[in-house]
Design a protein around this motif. Sequence first.
Motif, PDB file in Angstrom:
ATOM      1  N   UNK A 194       0.816  -1.206   0.000  1.00 18.69           N
ATOM      2  CA  UNK A 194       0.000   0.000   0.000  1.00 18.69           C
ATOM      3  C   UNK A 194       0.857   1.267   0.000  1.00 18.69           C
ATOM      4  N   UNK A 195       2.013   1.224   0.670  1.00 15.70           N
ATOM      5  CA  UNK A 195       2.869   2.408   0.759  1.00 15.70           C
ATOM      6  C   UNK A 195       3.817   2.537  -0.422  1.00 15.70           C
ATOM      7  N   UNK A 196       3.823   1.500  -1.275  1.00 15.29           N
ATOM      8  CA  UNK A 196       4.745   1.536  -2.411  1.00 15.29           C
ATOM      9  C   UNK A 196       4.492   2.721  -3.321  1.00 15.29           C
ATOM     10  N   UNK A 197       3.217   2.988  -3.608  1.00 17.69           N
ATOM     11  CA  UNK A 197       2.889   4.077  -4.530  1.00 17.69           C
ATOM     12  C   UNK A 197       3.259   5.450  -3.968  1.00 17.69           C
ATOM     13  N   UNK A 198       2.845   5.773  -2.730  1.00 15.12           N
ATOM     14  CA  UNK A 198       3.257   7.100  -2.214  1.00 15.12           C
ATOM     15  C   UNK A 198       4.768   7.241  -2.058  1.00 15.12           C
ATOM     16  N   UNK A 199       5.474   6.169  -1.693  1.00 12.67           N
ATOM     17  CA  UNK A 199       6.931   6.259  -1.582  1.00 12.67           C
ATOM     18  C   UNK A 199       7.557   6.483  -2.949  1.00 12.67           C
ATOM     19  N   UNK A 200       7.016   5.821  -3.968  1.00 14.53           N
ATOM     20  CA  UNK A 200       7.527   6.036  -5.319  1.00 14.53           C
ATOM     21  C   UNK A 200       7.267   7.460  -5.780  1.00 14.53           C
ATOM     22  N   UNK A 201       6.098   7.986  -5.410  1.00 11.17           N
ATOM     23  CA  UNK A 201       5.787   9.370  -5.768  1.00 11.17           C
ATOM     24  C   UNK A 201       6.751  10.337  -5.095  1.00 11.17           C
TER      25      UNK A 201
ATOM     26  N   UNK B  15       9.753   9.664  -4.122  1.00 15.77           N
ATOM     27  CA  UNK B  15      11.060   9.488  -4.752  1.00 15.77           C
ATOM     28  C   UNK B  15      11.121  10.228  -6.086  1.00 15.77           C
ATOM     29  N   UNK B  16      10.047  10.144  -6.882  1.00 16.28           N
ATOM     30  CA  UNK B  16      10.025  10.800  -8.190  1.00 16.28           C
ATOM     31  C   UNK B  16      10.077  12.323  -8.044  1.00 16.28           C
ATOM     32  N   UNK B  17       9.263  12.849  -7.113  1.00 22.23           N
ATOM     33  CA  UNK B  17       9.242  14.305  -6.928  1.00 22.23           C
ATOM     34  C   UNK B  17      10.588  14.811  -6.407  1.00 22.23           C
ATOM     35  N   UNK B  18      11.193  14.041  -5.498  1.00 22.03           N
ATOM     36  CA  UNK B  18      12.496  14.461  -4.976  1.00 22.03           C
ATOM     37  C   UNK B  18      13.546  14.467  -6.072  1.00 22.03           C
ATOM     38  N   UNK B  19      13.465  13.505  -6.987  1.00 25.64           N
ATOM     39  CA  UNK B  19      14.429  13.478  -8.103  1.00 25.64           C
ATOM     40  C   UNK B  19      14.242  14.694  -9.008  1.00 25.64           C
ATOM     41  N   UNK B  20      12.968  15.038  -9.284  1.00 23.42           N
ATOM     42  CA  UNK B  20      12.713  16.207 -10.121  1.00 23.42           C
ATOM     43  C   UNK B  20      13.172  17.492  -9.447  1.00 23.42           C
ATOM     44  N   UNK B  21      12.975  17.591  -8.147  1.00 19.40           N
ATOM     45  CA  UNK B  21      13.434  18.774  -7.428  1.00 19.40           C
ATOM     46  C   UNK B  21      14.959  18.878  -7.420  1.00 19.40           C
ATOM     47  N   UNK B  22      15.609  17.705  -7.333  1.00 16.63           N
ATOM     48  CA  UNK B  22      17.077  17.721  -7.362  1.00 16.63           C
ATOM     49  C   UNK B  22      17.597  18.275  -8.688  1.00 16.63           C
TER      50      UNK B  22
ATOM     51  N   UNK C 169      15.437  13.539   1.629  1.00 17.19           N
ATOM     52  CA  UNK C 169      14.080  13.003   1.460  1.00 17.19           C
ATOM     53  C   UNK C 169      14.102  11.761   0.577  1.00 17.19           C
ATOM     54  N   UNK C 170      14.845  11.823  -0.531  1.00 16.03           N
ATOM     55  CA  UNK C 170      14.942  10.661  -1.416  1.00 16.03           C
ATOM     56  C   UNK C 170      15.599   9.473  -0.743  1.00 16.03           C
ATOM     57  N   UNK C 171      16.644   9.728   0.022  1.00 13.08           N
ATOM     58  CA  UNK C 171      17.327   8.633   0.717  1.00 13.08           C
ATOM     59  C   UNK C 171      16.425   7.986   1.768  1.00 13.08           C
ATOM     60  N   UNK C 172      15.679   8.800   2.478  1.00 11.19           N
ATOM     61  CA  UNK C 172      14.786   8.248   3.501  1.00 11.19           C
ATOM     62  C   UNK C 172      13.628   7.474   2.882  1.00 11.19           C
ATOM     63  N   UNK C 173      13.155   7.919   1.712  1.00  9.61           N
ATOM     64  CA  UNK C 173      12.114   7.152   1.014  1.00  9.61           C
ATOM     65  C   UNK C 173      12.647   5.781   0.612  1.00  9.61           C
TER      66      UNK C 173
END
Length: 461
Positions: free
Chosen positions: A222-229, A231-238, A254-258
Motif C-alpha cells: 500500500x505504501x509503495x505508490x506514495x513512496x515512489x511518488x 522518490x520521483x518528486x524528490x528526483x525532479x526537485x534535485x 528526502x529521497x534517501x529516507x524514502x
Amino acid sequence: MDVSDYHIGEDRERSNWVRLRTLLRVRWFAIAGQSAAILVAVQLYGLQMQTGYATAVIGLAIIANLYFTSVYPENKRLSEREAFFMLIIDIFQLTLLLYVTGGLVNPFAVLILAPVTIAATVLQLRSTLVLGMVAITLISLISQFSQPIATADGIVLTLPPLIQFGFWTALVIGITFLAVYARQVTMEMHTMAEALLATQLALAREQKLTDLGGVVAAAAHELGTPLSTIKLISSELMEDLSENTDHYDDVVLIGEQADRCRDILRSMGRAGKDDLHVRHAPLETVVREAAEPHMNRGKTVMLRVGPMDDDSLAQPSIPRRPEIVHGLRNLIQNAVDFAETSVQIEVAWGEDLIKVRIMDDGAGFPASVIGRIGDPFVRRRRQTNDRPGYEGMGLGMFIAKTLLERSGATLTFANSRIKGQAGWAGQPLGGAIVSVRWPRNIEFIATPDTDEPLGENQQFS
C-alpha cells in the motif's frame, strides 16, 4: 524451536492440583463408610469390638474435617506440605481404627491403599516414598498388635498365620504397585498436557509471525505508490535545484529516507503476505521457506525436487500453513544440529502422495530412543557414542510430529541401513532419516482451483 524453551522440571510441585475441598469430601465419604461398617457389624452381625474407641477415632476425623472446613476457604489449593499432612492424618486415622477393630482380620484394611494412591498423584516423589513407608510400617504393626474382635458367641476372630502373612504381603505389594503405577500414569498425563500446551504456543507464535509478515507486506504494498511518488518528486526537485543550495541537501535526504522506508518494509515483509495468491505455494517453495533459517549454519543443506514416477506430473501446491512450515522447520533443525557435514531434503510427489524426506550424515538416532521418538521429553537413559552430545529430542520432535500430523501427515523415523551408503549426490550417508507423507486426497492440502477467482484480500482480524 529450542526444546529448552518449554522444559519441565522433574521436581516441579504438583500438589496444587488438588483442592482442600476435594480431600475433605473424600474424607466425609470415608467417615460415612466407617460408621456404616461398624453399625452393620455390631447391630446386624452381633460382633463384639471396642465400639467406644472406634467411635472416638471416627469422631476425631469428624472434628478434623469441621476444623479444616471452618478455617480454610473451599477453593484453597493445598501446598506440598499441607497435602502431605492431610494424607498422613488419613493413614493414621485409618490405622488406629483398624487397630481397635481387629487389625488385619478386618477386611477393610485394604482401604490403606487409597491415601497412598492419592499421594502418588499429587505429591513429589520424596513425599510419596515417605508416606508409603509410613503406611507399610503401620500395616506391619497392626498385623502383630491389635484389639481382638469376636462373634456374638464370644469366639475371637483370627486368621491362620499363613493367611495373615499373605494378606500383609498383598497389602505391601499393593501399596508399592499402585503408588508406582499411579505416579507413572499421572506423570505421563501431566507431561502430555504440558507438551500439547507447548505445541499450541509454538503454533500460535508461528501464526502470529505469519500474520505479522502479512500485515507488513500489505503495508509495503500500500505504501509503495506514495513512496515512489515521493522518490520521483524528490528526483525532479534535485534536477531543478543547484547543488550549492541548502534545499538541495534536504531534497537528497528526502529521497534517501524514502529508499530506506522501502527497504525496511521489504525486509520486514519477507515472512509472509496477506495475499490469497500466496496462501498456497508450490511444495518446493514451502519446504525452502522452512529450511531457510538453517541454510547458513555451517552445514550443507541440499534440496532435491522431482516427481516420483511420472515426469509429466506437475508439482502440487500446498497451504503455507504454520503447522506445515513450523513442523518441517523443527525436523530440519534437528537434522542440521546432528549432521556432520550435510543434510539432504528430498521433495517428491505422485498422483496419490506427497513426500518430504530429511536425511543427515550424522550418527543416526540412538537405538535406545528410536522407538519412542515423538513422545514428549524423551531423554537418553545413558551416555553412548551413538549421537555425541545428544541431550534430548523429546519436545522439539513432539511439536513437529504433532503439528504435521494435524495437517494429515504420517511421519516415520529411521536410520540408514548401511553406514556409508551413497546418497543421490554421492555424499556418504548413515544418519537419521525422517519421512513425512501426505495423501493428496485430504482436504487440508488440497490444491485450490486456479480457474476460480480467489476474491479480494482480507484484512487480518
